[in-house]
Design a protein around this motif. Structure first.
Motif, PDB file in Angstrom:
ATOM      1  N   ALA A   1      33.766 -71.962 -19.897  1.00 51.85           N
ATOM      2  CA  ALA A   1      32.543 -71.166 -20.039  1.00 51.85           C
ATOM      3  C   ALA A   1      32.704 -70.105 -21.124  1.00 51.85           C
ATOM      4  N   LEU A   2      33.880 -69.527 -21.243  1.00 54.92           N
ATOM      5  CA  LEU A   2      34.113 -68.528 -22.285  1.00 54.92           C
ATOM      6  C   LEU A   2      34.032 -69.162 -23.672  1.00 54.92           C
ATOM      7  N   VAL A   3      34.650 -70.312 -23.829  1.00 61.31           N
ATOM      8  CA  VAL A   3      34.608 -71.004 -25.126  1.00 61.31           C
ATOM      9  C   VAL A   3      33.170 -71.419 -25.464  1.00 61.31           C
ATOM     10  N   VAL A   4      32.461 -71.960 -24.487  1.00 65.94           N
ATOM     11  CA  VAL A   4      31.079 -72.390 -24.732  1.00 65.94           C
ATOM     12  C   VAL A   4      30.197 -71.190 -25.067  1.00 65.94           C
ATOM     13  N   SER A   5      30.444 -70.056 -24.425  1.00 64.95           N
ATOM     14  CA  SER A   5      29.626 -68.881 -24.722  1.00 64.95           C
ATOM     15  C   SER A   5      29.867 -68.395 -26.145  1.00 64.95           C
ATOM     16  N   VAL A   6      31.102 -68.475 -26.618  1.00 64.57           N
ATOM     17  CA  VAL A   6      31.381 -68.090 -28.005  1.00 64.57           C
ATOM     18  C   VAL A   6      30.688 -69.051 -28.965  1.00 64.57           C
ATOM     19  N   VAL A   7      30.709 -70.344 -28.649  1.00 64.01           N
ATOM     20  CA  VAL A   7      30.009 -71.329 -29.478  1.00 64.01           C
ATOM     21  C   VAL A   7      28.511 -71.040 -29.485  1.00 64.01           C
ATOM     22  N   PHE A   8      27.965 -70.699 -28.326  1.00 65.05           N
ATOM     23  CA  PHE A   8      26.536 -70.361 -28.256  1.00 65.05           C
ATOM     24  C   PHE A   8      26.221 -69.134 -29.107  1.00 65.05           C
ATOM     25  N   LEU A   9      27.100 -68.135 -29.077  1.00 65.19           N
ATOM     26  CA  LEU A   9      26.851 -66.940 -29.887  1.00 65.19           C
ATOM     27  C   LEU A   9      26.905 -67.261 -31.371  1.00 65.19           C
ATOM     28  N   ILE A  10      27.837 -68.096 -31.779  1.00 65.90           N
ATOM     29  CA  ILE A  10      27.918 -68.480 -33.185  1.00 65.90           C
ATOM     30  C   ILE A  10      26.658 -69.239 -33.599  1.00 65.90           C
ATOM     31  N   ARG A  11      26.228 -70.131 -32.728  1.00 67.93           N
ATOM     32  CA  ARG A  11      25.029 -70.925 -33.029  1.00 67.93           C
ATOM     33  C   ARG A  11      23.781 -70.033 -33.084  1.00 67.93           C
ATOM     34  N   ALA A  12      23.704 -69.059 -32.184  1.00 62.87           N
ATOM     35  CA  ALA A  12      22.547 -68.150 -32.181  1.00 62.87           C
ATOM     36  C   ALA A  12      22.550 -67.254 -33.404  1.00 62.87           C
ATOM     37  N   ASP A  13      23.727 -66.929 -33.917  1.00 62.24           N
ATOM     38  CA  ASP A  13      23.823 -66.053 -35.074  1.00 62.24           C
ATOM     39  C   ASP A  13      23.477 -66.771 -36.373  1.00 62.24           C
ATOM     40  N   GLN A  14      23.589 -68.084 -36.384  1.00 63.25           N
ATOM     41  CA  GLN A  14      23.339 -68.842 -37.611  1.00 63.25           C
ATOM     42  C   GLN A  14      21.865 -68.881 -37.982  1.00 63.25           C
ATOM     43  N   ASP A  15      21.013 -68.973 -36.988  1.00 64.62           N
ATOM     44  CA  ASP A  15      19.587 -69.138 -37.284  1.00 64.62           C
ATOM     45  C   ASP A  15      18.785 -68.404 -36.218  1.00 64.62           C
ATOM     46  N   SER A  16      17.730 -67.733 -36.628  1.00 67.76           N
ATOM     47  CA  SER A  16      16.916 -66.977 -35.670  1.00 67.76           C
ATOM     48  C   SER A  16      16.145 -67.898 -34.723  1.00 67.76           C
ATOM     49  N   ARG A  17      15.947 -69.156 -35.106  1.00 67.48           N
ATOM     50  CA  ARG A  17      15.266 -70.097 -34.209  1.00 67.48           C
ATOM     51  C   ARG A  17      16.155 -70.500 -33.033  1.00 67.48           C
ATOM     52  N   ASN A  18      17.454 -70.245 -33.135  1.00 70.21           N
ATOM     53  CA  ASN A  18      18.390 -70.583 -32.056  1.00 70.21           C
ATOM     54  C   ASN A  18      18.774 -69.359 -31.226  1.00 70.21           C
ATOM     55  N   ALA A  19      17.896 -68.381 -31.157  1.00 66.20           N
ATOM     56  CA  ALA A  19      18.214 -67.140 -30.441  1.00 66.20           C
ATOM     57  C   ALA A  19      18.427 -67.364 -28.949  1.00 66.20           C
ATOM     58  N   ALA A  20      17.865 -68.424 -28.408  1.00 66.14           N
ATOM     59  CA  ALA A  20      18.017 -68.686 -26.978  1.00 66.14           C
ATOM     60  C   ALA A  20      19.475 -68.941 -26.606  1.00 66.14           C
ATOM     61  N   TYR A  21      20.248 -69.412 -27.566  1.00 64.55           N
ATOM     62  CA  TYR A  21      21.669 -69.644 -27.271  1.00 64.55           C
ATOM     63  C   TYR A  21      22.394 -68.330 -26.954  1.00 64.55           C
TER      64      TYR A  21
END
Length: 117
Positions: A53-73
């Motif tokens: 869960a910690l690794v997935v949350s970091v991946v989600f944060l990276i993905r959310a930071d890349q594009d504003s359309r992915n803010a839900a991550y």
């Protein structure tokens, strides 16, 4: 006069006096060993899930930071962090008794092998 005798004077007893017998530990049965193993593996699984869960949350944060359309991550990462925070007491509740039980089993096996109690 009263037929009752007065109570004897109170004398404090030193700790560890002759009336104190330390409790004997119970016998370690196969069910106790199974329960210790079950608690140990449960703690390992919960810890592994928390690490994932910690690794997935970091991946989600990276993905959310890349594009504003992915803010839900980012919000999903926060939900995972809440799950990790809620899992910490569960992990402690599983791992502490498991460690104590496994230590007791190991000590008893060592005593049996060396001819002790």
């Amino acid at each position: 006069m009263s037929a009752q005798q007065p109570p004897p004077p109170h004398r404090p007893h030193p700790p560890g006096g002759p009336w104190f017998v330390p409790p004997r530990p119970g016998e370690i049965t196969a069910a106790y060993r199974r329960r210790a193993g079950l608690l140990t593996w449960s703690a390992i699984v919960v810890g592994a899930l928390m690490a994932v869960a910690l690794v997935v949350s970091v991946v989600f944060l990276i993905r959310a930071d890349q594009d504003s359309r992915n803010a839900a991550y980012g919000y999903l990462a926060l939900v995972l962090w809440v799950g990790i925070a809620a899992g910490i007491p569960v992990l402690l509740a599983l791992s502490i008794p498991a460690a104590r039980m496994r230590r007791r089993v190991r000590e008893r096996q060592r005593d049996v092998r060396t001819g002790g109690a």
